[in-house]
Motif scaffolding. Structure first.
Motif, mmCIF file in Angstrom:
data_model
loop_
_atom_site.group_PDB
_atom_site.id
_atom_site.type_symbol
_atom_site.label_atom_id
_atom_site.label_comp_id
_atom_site.label_asym_id
_atom_site.label_seq_id
_atom_site.Cartn_x
_atom_site.Cartn_y
_atom_site.Cartn_z
ATOM 1 N N HIS A 189 0.889 -1.034 0.075
ATOM 2 C CA HIS A 189 -0.039 0.073 0.040
ATOM 3 C C HIS A 189 0.866 1.329 -0.072
ATOM 4 C CE1 HIS A 189 -3.440 -2.582 1.156
ATOM 5 N NE2 HIS A 189 -2.746 -3.197 1.908
ATOM 6 N N SER A 190 1.316 1.602 -1.269
ATOM 7 C CA SER A 190 2.424 2.575 -1.178
ATOM 8 C C SER A 190 1.695 4.225 -0.844
ATOM 9 C CB SER A 190 2.659 3.101 -2.685
ATOM 10 O OG SER A 190 3.243 1.865 -3.318
ATOM 11 N N GLU A 191 0.732 4.324 -0.841
ATOM 12 C CA GLU A 191 -0.059 5.546 -0.414
ATOM 13 C C GLU A 191 -0.066 5.453 1.367
ATOM 14 O OE1 GLU A 191 -3.277 2.428 -0.447
ATOM 15 O OE2 GLU A 191 -1.755 3.115 -2.092
ATOM 16 N N LYS A 192 -0.250 4.400 1.980
ATOM 17 C CA LYS A 192 -0.083 4.251 3.310
ATOM 18 C C LYS A 192 1.267 4.102 4.138
ATOM 19 C CE LYS A 192 -4.894 2.596 3.613
ATOM 20 N NZ LYS A 192 -5.731 1.291 4.125
ATOM 21 N N GLN A 193 2.085 3.709 3.043
ATOM 22 C CA GLN A 193 3.573 3.539 3.382
ATOM 23 C C GLN A 193 3.529 1.845 4.230
ATOM 24 O OE1 GLN A 193 5.154 6.998 4.948
ATOM 25 N NE2 GLN A 193 6.531 6.925 3.146
ATOM 26 N N ILE A 194 2.611 1.089 3.890
ATOM 27 C CA ILE A 194 2.463 -0.077 4.229
ATOM 28 C C ILE A 194 2.826 -1.378 3.592
ATOM 29 C CG2 ILE A 194 0.845 -1.706 5.649
ATOM 30 C CD1 ILE A 194 1.274 0.714 7.403
ATOM 31 N N VAL A 195 3.249 -2.264 3.925
ATOM 32 C CA VAL A 195 3.456 -3.747 3.271
ATOM 33 C C VAL A 195 2.921 -4.736 4.197
ATOM 34 C CG1 VAL A 195 5.120 -5.186 2.146
ATOM 35 C CG2 VAL A 195 5.369 -2.946 2.084
ATOM 36 N N GLU A 196 1.954 -5.439 3.818
ATOM 37 C CA GLU A 196 1.599 -6.752 4.496
ATOM 38 C C GLU A 196 2.026 -7.859 3.849
ATOM 39 O OE1 GLU A 196 -2.569 -6.344 4.359
ATOM 40 O OE2 GLU A 196 -2.861 -4.700 5.366
ATOM 41 N N VAL A 197 2.495 -8.866 4.796
ATOM 42 C CA VAL A 197 2.973 -10.153 4.198
ATOM 43 C C VAL A 197 2.077 -11.459 4.949
ATOM 44 C CG1 VAL A 197 4.983 -11.750 3.792
ATOM 45 C CG2 VAL A 197 5.172 -8.949 3.826
ATOM 46 N N HIS A 198 1.615 -11.956 4.264
ATOM 47 C CA HIS A 198 0.728 -13.235 4.815
ATOM 48 C C HIS A 198 1.364 -14.643 4.410
ATOM 49 C CE1 HIS A 198 -2.276 -10.361 6.099
ATOM 50 N NE2 HIS A 198 -2.020 -9.929 4.556
ATOM 51 N N VAL A 199 2.136 -15.281 5.558
ATOM 52 C CA VAL A 199 2.386 -16.706 5.230
ATOM 53 C C VAL A 199 1.532 -17.690 5.837
ATOM 54 C CG1 VAL A 199 4.521 -18.180 5.564
ATOM 55 C CG2 VAL A 199 4.861 -15.654 5.152
ATOM 56 N N ARG A 200 0.970 -18.535 4.830
ATOM 57 C CA ARG A 200 0.105 -19.597 5.090
ATOM 58 C C ARG A 200 0.769 -20.776 5.072
ATOM 59 N NH1 ARG A 200 -1.204 -16.160 7.541
ATOM 60 N NH2 ARG A 200 -3.144 -14.881 7.335
ATOM 61 N N SER A 201 1.309 -21.474 6.249
ATOM 62 C CA SER A 201 2.082 -22.582 5.962
ATOM 63 C C SER A 201 1.818 -23.534 7.182
ATOM 64 C CB SER A 201 3.670 -22.367 5.855
ATOM 65 O OG SER A 201 4.212 -23.390 5.719
ATOM 66 N N GLY A 202 0.780 -23.752 7.476
ATOM 67 C CA GLY A 202 0.488 -24.725 8.979
ATOM 68 C C GLY A 202 1.090 -23.825 10.096
ATOM 69 N N ILE A 203 1.782 -24.591 10.667
ATOM 70 C CA ILE A 203 2.375 -24.304 12.161
ATOM 71 C C ILE A 203 3.260 -22.919 12.062
ATOM 72 C CG2 ILE A 203 4.304 -25.672 12.246
ATOM 73 C CD1 ILE A 203 3.786 -26.255 15.188
ATOM 74 N N TYR A 204 3.875 -22.911 10.837
ATOM 75 C CA TYR A 204 4.726 -21.802 10.572
ATOM 76 C C TYR A 204 3.937 -20.400 10.042
ATOM 77 C CZ TYR A 204 7.754 -25.600 11.170
ATOM 78 O OH TYR A 204 8.493 -26.530 11.825
#
Length: 113
Positions: free
Chosen positions: A5-20
């Motif tokens: 989100h360049s306008e908000k200066q936010i980066v979201e990273v979602h990792v879906r890997s079971g227990i990790y």
């Protein structure tokens, strides 16, 4: 998955890997990164250091490079190692410092800085 989100200066990273599985927010406007590890029920907060963390504009390029050109090495990969220490629960002062996006991610969890 990664959302920038360049306008908000936010980066979201979602990792879906079971227990990790984890969620991470890079909040460039506040200068902090928060990672919520679902298996540990905790949030880890790191101050953004320009020496080690790429700029917002660079993250999109690195993600594209990693996805489409896996055979090309990039020295700008971000690896963070957290060491267990004393945890604290977020109080009003911390939430002002870390910002609303990190508060939403980590509210009610122990914070490790």
């Amino acid at each position: 998955t990664m959302t920038i989100h360049s306008e908000k200066q936010i980066v979201e990273v979602h990792v879906r890997s079971g227990i990790y599985s984890s969620d991470t927010i890079f909040d460039y406007s506040k200068g902090y990164i928060a990672t919520r590890l679902f298996s540990r029920k905790a949030c880890f907060i790191l101050k953004i250091s320009q020496k080690y963390i790429p700029e917002l504009q660079e993250i999109g390029r690195l993600a594209f490079e990693r996805k489409t050109m896996k055979s090309i090495y990039s020295p700008d990969n971000v690896w963070v190692e957290f060491q267990s220490g004393h945890s604290l629960f977020g109080n009003i002062k911390n939430w002002f410092r870390y910002g609303e996006h990190i508060k939403q991610l980590c509210s009610g969890l122990p914070l490790y800085q």
